[in-house]
Scaffold this motif. Structure first.
Motif, PDB file in Angstrom:
ATOM      1  N   THR A 174     132.273  64.133 -14.170  1.00 38.21           N
ATOM      2  CA  THR A 174     131.119  63.924 -14.856  1.00 38.21           C
ATOM      3  C   THR A 174     130.965  65.063 -16.224  1.00 38.21           C
ATOM      4  O   THR A 174     130.052  65.045 -16.768  1.00 38.21           O
ATOM      5  N   MET A 175     132.083  65.567 -16.568  1.00 31.71           N
ATOM      6  CA  MET A 175     132.146  66.152 -17.860  1.00 31.71           C
ATOM      7  C   MET A 175     131.829  65.365 -19.162  1.00 31.71           C
ATOM      8  O   MET A 175     130.845  65.991 -19.901  1.00 31.71           O
ATOM      9  N   GLY A 176     132.074  64.375 -19.085  1.00 36.34           N
ATOM     10  CA  GLY A 176     131.866  63.346 -20.228  1.00 36.34           C
ATOM     11  C   GLY A 176     130.263  63.302 -20.333  1.00 36.34           C
ATOM     12  O   GLY A 176     129.870  63.423 -21.477  1.00 36.34           O
ATOM     13  N   THR A 177     129.504  62.932 -19.387  1.00 36.59           N
ATOM     14  CA  THR A 177     128.081  62.941 -19.157  1.00 36.59           C
ATOM     15  C   THR A 177     127.363  64.055 -19.458  1.00 36.59           C
ATOM     16  O   THR A 177     126.455  64.150 -20.240  1.00 36.59           O
ATOM     17  N   PHE A 178     128.000  65.225 -19.007  1.00 36.84           N
ATOM     18  CA  PHE A 178     127.512  66.654 -19.270  1.00 36.84           C
ATOM     19  C   PHE A 178     127.447  66.837 -20.781  1.00 36.84           C
ATOM     20  O   PHE A 178     126.523  67.442 -21.366  1.00 36.84           O
ATOM     21  N   LEU A 179     128.656  66.636 -21.238  1.00 35.55           N
ATOM     22  CA  LEU A 179     128.690  66.955 -22.993  1.00 35.55           C
ATOM     23  C   LEU A 179     127.939  66.191 -23.597  1.00 35.55           C
ATOM     24  O   LEU A 179     127.277  66.618 -24.431  1.00 35.55           O
ATOM     25  N   ALA A 180     127.660  64.822 -23.109  1.00 35.23           N
ATOM     26  CA  ALA A 180     126.925  63.879 -24.098  1.00 35.23           C
ATOM     27  C   ALA A 180     125.313  64.356 -23.849  1.00 35.23           C
ATOM     28  O   ALA A 180     124.833  64.477 -25.091  1.00 35.23           O
ATOM     29  N   LYS A 181     125.043  64.982 -22.659  1.00 36.06           N
ATOM     30  CA  LYS A 181     123.582  65.241 -22.552  1.00 36.06           C
ATOM     31  C   LYS A 181     123.108  66.451 -22.895  1.00 36.06           C
ATOM     32  O   LYS A 181     121.996  66.778 -23.508  1.00 36.06           O
ATOM     33  N   ALA A 182     124.148  67.390 -22.642  1.00 39.93           N
ATOM     34  CA  ALA A 182     123.822  68.874 -22.704  1.00 39.93           C
ATOM     35  C   ALA A 182     124.055  69.207 -24.318  1.00 39.93           C
ATOM     36  O   ALA A 182     123.589  70.218 -24.906  1.00 39.93           O
ATOM     37  N   ASN A 214     119.595  66.064 -15.029  1.00 38.40           N
ATOM     38  CA  ASN A 214     120.201  66.811 -16.214  1.00 38.40           C
ATOM     39  C   ASN A 214     120.609  68.157 -15.992  1.00 38.40           C
ATOM     40  O   ASN A 214     120.356  69.062 -16.774  1.00 38.40           O
ATOM     41  N   VAL A 215     121.226  68.547 -14.987  1.00 37.62           N
ATOM     42  CA  VAL A 215     121.499  69.840 -14.694  1.00 37.62           C
ATOM     43  C   VAL A 215     123.264  70.042 -14.020  1.00 37.62           C
ATOM     44  O   VAL A 215     123.500  70.599 -13.126  1.00 37.62           O
ATOM     45  N   LEU A 216     123.968  69.219 -14.706  1.00 38.59           N
ATOM     46  CA  LEU A 216     125.478  69.022 -14.631  1.00 38.59           C
ATOM     47  C   LEU A 216     125.973  70.319 -14.806  1.00 38.59           C
ATOM     48  O   LEU A 216     127.311  70.661 -14.328  1.00 38.59           O
ATOM     49  N   GLN A 217     125.662  71.230 -15.322  1.00 39.83           N
ATOM     50  CA  GLN A 217     126.269  72.760 -15.530  1.00 39.83           C
ATOM     51  C   GLN A 217     126.427  73.379 -14.182  1.00 39.83           C
ATOM     52  O   GLN A 217     127.390  74.112 -14.099  1.00 39.83           O
ATOM     53  N   ASN A 218     125.659  72.940 -13.119  1.00 41.51           N
ATOM     54  CA  ASN A 218     125.559  73.371 -11.726  1.00 41.51           C
ATOM     55  C   ASN A 218     127.217  73.008 -11.145  1.00 41.51           C
ATOM     56  O   ASN A 218     127.684  73.619 -10.144  1.00 41.51           O
ATOM     57  N   THR A 219     127.744  71.795 -11.782  1.00 38.83           N
ATOM     58  CA  THR A 219     129.208  71.524 -11.141  1.00 38.83           C
ATOM     59  C   THR A 219     130.123  72.532 -11.478  1.00 38.83           C
ATOM     60  O   THR A 219     131.020  72.798 -10.617  1.00 38.83           O
ATOM     61  N   GLY A 271     130.285  76.847 -17.554  1.00 42.37           N
ATOM     62  CA  GLY A 271     129.143  76.366 -16.914  1.00 42.37           C
ATOM     63  C   GLY A 271     127.932  77.053 -17.506  1.00 42.37           C
ATOM     64  O   GLY A 271     126.907  76.445 -17.660  1.00 42.37           O
ATOM     65  N   THR A 272     127.933  78.283 -17.951  1.00 41.83           N
ATOM     66  CA  THR A 272     126.989  78.995 -18.573  1.00 41.83           C
ATOM     67  C   THR A 272     126.853  78.904 -20.065  1.00 41.83           C
ATOM     68  O   THR A 272     126.142  79.654 -20.737  1.00 41.83           O
ATOM     69  N   SER A 273     127.893  78.216 -20.881  1.00 47.79           N
ATOM     70  CA  SER A 273     128.075  78.287 -22.225  1.00 47.79           C
ATOM     71  C   SER A 273     126.753  77.229 -23.000  1.00 47.79           C
ATOM     72  O   SER A 273     126.067  76.473 -21.944  1.00 47.79           O
ATOM     73  N   GLU A 274     126.367  77.655 -23.846  1.00 50.16           N
ATOM     74  CA  GLU A 274     125.294  77.218 -24.647  1.00 50.16           C
ATOM     75  C   GLU A 274     125.248  76.088 -25.549  1.00 50.16           C
ATOM     76  O   GLU A 274     124.827  75.302 -26.138  1.00 50.16           O
ATOM     77  N   ALA A 327     125.793  57.723 -10.068  1.00 46.08           N
ATOM     78  CA  ALA A 327     127.068  57.150 -10.554  1.00 46.08           C
ATOM     79  C   ALA A 327     128.205  58.000 -10.083  1.00 46.08           C
ATOM     80  O   ALA A 327     129.184  57.436  -9.615  1.00 46.08           O
ATOM     81  N   ALA A 328     128.076  59.312 -10.043  1.00 47.35           N
ATOM     82  CA  ALA A 328     129.324  60.332  -9.436  1.00 47.35           C
ATOM     83  C   ALA A 328     129.528  59.819  -8.179  1.00 47.35           C
ATOM     84  O   ALA A 328     130.625  59.777  -7.499  1.00 47.35           O
ATOM     85  N   GLY A 329     128.125  59.769  -7.257  1.00 50.02           N
ATOM     86  CA  GLY A 329     128.626  59.509  -5.862  1.00 50.02           C
ATOM     87  C   GLY A 329     129.273  58.048  -5.566  1.00 50.02           C
ATOM     88  O   GLY A 329     130.108  57.928  -4.898  1.00 50.02           O
ATOM     89  N   LYS A 330     128.735  57.141  -6.381  1.00 48.97           N
ATOM     90  CA  LYS A 330     129.295  55.765  -6.288  1.00 48.97           C
ATOM     91  C   LYS A 330     130.760  55.609  -6.744  1.00 48.97           C
ATOM     92  O   LYS A 330     131.746  55.044  -6.100  1.00 48.97           O
ATOM     93  N   MET A 331     131.288  56.557  -7.599  1.00 42.96           N
ATOM     94  CA  MET A 331     132.719  56.589  -8.176  1.00 42.96           C
ATOM     95  C   MET A 331     133.558  57.250  -6.747  1.00 42.96           C
ATOM     96  O   MET A 331     134.606  57.216  -6.817  1.00 42.96           O
ATOM     97  N   THR A 332     132.841  57.867  -6.076  1.00 45.43           N
ATOM     98  CA  THR A 332     133.752  58.317  -4.991  1.00 45.43           C
ATOM     99  C   THR A 332     134.025  57.324  -3.624  1.00 45.43           C
ATOM    100  O   THR A 332     135.165  57.422  -3.059  1.00 45.43           O
TER     101      THR A 332
END
Length: 403
Positions: A26-34, A157-162, A89-92, A245-250
């Motif tokens: 999910t890093m790509g989605t995280f980077l795009a959204k955050a 939209n809290v993928l930083q938790n990953t 994960g805590t980067s701004e 999506a992440a769940g379905k990718m499993t």
């Protein structure tokens, strides 16, 4: 193998791939959204994997084959990695995020070779036993994805938790590693040390074998299209509007379990060439399904493309690790695993991530979406070309699997 050792190795594999699967997909989605990251910035972030993979053989050749026990190095690297994942994960913003993930991957990628080395050293018949242990890594990756989906971190939209979750698992594996079976160096440290030894280049002698050289080249080339999936698949599915999506990718990792168990049988009956060719062909089919699929009537194409991951990964990567162990000399099994890590996750994906970022930016639309058809057709064509090359150039070789 003793039952207690089997359990230990299984836990090791579970945590090793839970950590990776917890944030990488999910890093790509995280980077795009955050951070509103571009395709080029996503490529930079994913390239850290390749940089780590290129460094890995040097670290393995120095410490695991010559001076220190593999399980102890594994523990130290994961404990350091836990802190780096938390900071990421805590980067701004992207500029502060990138250095943490770069240093982390330089430390993490050598652990892929280390867990293989620890496992192989406990096995009398790796071709038969390895898949049964490695399958727990797949389950770990699945559990990570299901947790993300269950907690709805993508939609909220809290993928930083990953990254925080991965940090906790890394700390756990770091401590657990010191309880693993002793895996001492296999090279006498009193022997004269050369630059070749320090850099872990002993395994390069394997490339004198024409069959392994062709396999090595094909491994690099097939990882160019592979990078497109890791870097953009989750972003693609989220852009199409697929929920969880992440769940379905499993589903891909679930199919990986089945094909992992079938792998020893397939290797014994058909040999390494057919096994690798089936894996390569699956990449072609997967990308074509992604090119023509959508979140409406053709959702089945996306799901089927995801499910193909079992063949894509097991029949190429896992069989390649087994083949590498089969070809390696007794002294340099760790270096050999580091070498194939360099070829696949390093050189091939380094080119692939950069190409994927460039192609994705080239196909960006004004509304923030992308022309995904053109993005997926390209890696399908590259995978097809590698398939033809390997079909023509590689002579079949059967790996003996004991009953």
């Amino acid at each position: 193998m003793k039952a207690t050792i089997r359990v230990q190795l299984s836990i090791m594999m579970f945590l090793e791939f839970f950590i990776w699967g917890a944030w990488f997909v999910t890093m790509g989605t995280f980077l795009a959204k955050a951070f509103s990251a571009t395709g080029g910035q996503m490529a930079m972030a994913y390239e850290t994997q390749s940089i780590g993979a290129i460094v890995a053989p040097f670290i393995i050749g120095l410490i695991a084959d010559r001076y220190f026990s593999a399980q102890k190095i594994l523990g130290v690297l994961h404990l350091l990695g836990a802190g780096l994942l938390y900071m990421a994960g805590t980067s701004e913003n992207f500029d502060t995020f990138y250095p943490y993930i770069l240093i982390y991957m330089i430390l993490y990628m050598p652990t892929l070779a280390l867990v293989n080395s620890v496992a192989f050293r406990q096995m009398k018949d790796p071709a038969k036993d390895f898949a049964l242990i490695r399958v727990l890594g797949t389950i770990g990756w699945i559990v990570a994805g299901l947790v993300i989906g269950f907690l709805a971190w993508e939609s909220d939209n809290v993928l930083q938790n990953t990254f925080i979750m991965a940090a906790g698992a890394a700390a756990l594996l770091g401590v657990f590693s010191f309880t693993l079976p002793e895996t001492p160096p296999v090279v006498d440290k009193t022997e004269k040390v050369t630059v070749r030894d320090i850099l872990g280049l002993d395994a390069l002698g394997m490339l004198k074998d024409k069959k392994y050289l062709v396999f090595f080249i094909a491994s690099i080339l097939i990882c160019i299209p592979l990078a497109f999936y890791y870097q953009h698949a989750n972003q693609y599915l989220n852009e199409l509007g697929m929920e969880g999506a992440a769940g379905k990718m499993t589903f891909g990792q679930m199919s990986e379990i089945a094909f992992m168990l079938l792998l020893p049988i397939f290797l014994k009956k058909y040999g390494i060439k057919m096994t690798l060719l089936v894996g390569m062909l699956a990449w072609v089919v997967r990308y074509l399904l992604f090119a023509y699929g959508d979140a409406g009537e053709n959702t089945w194409m996306l799901i089927f493309g995801i499910i193909l991951h079992g063949i894509c990964y097991d029949f190429f990567f896992v069989s390649g690790q087994i083949y590498t162990d089969f070809k390696a000399g007794e002294k340099f099994k760790s270096s050999a695993q580091g070498l194939i890590t360099l070829a696949t996750y390093g050189l091939g994906m380094l080119v692939g991530f950069r190409l994927a970022g460039y192609i994705t930016d080239l196909n960006a639309l004004t509304d923030g979406g992308h022309n995904w058809y053109d993005i997926w057709v390209l890696p399908a064509g590259i995978a097809g070309a590698v398939f033809v090359f390997f079909l023509v150039a590689f002579k079949n070789e059967k790996i003996e699997v004991k009953e």
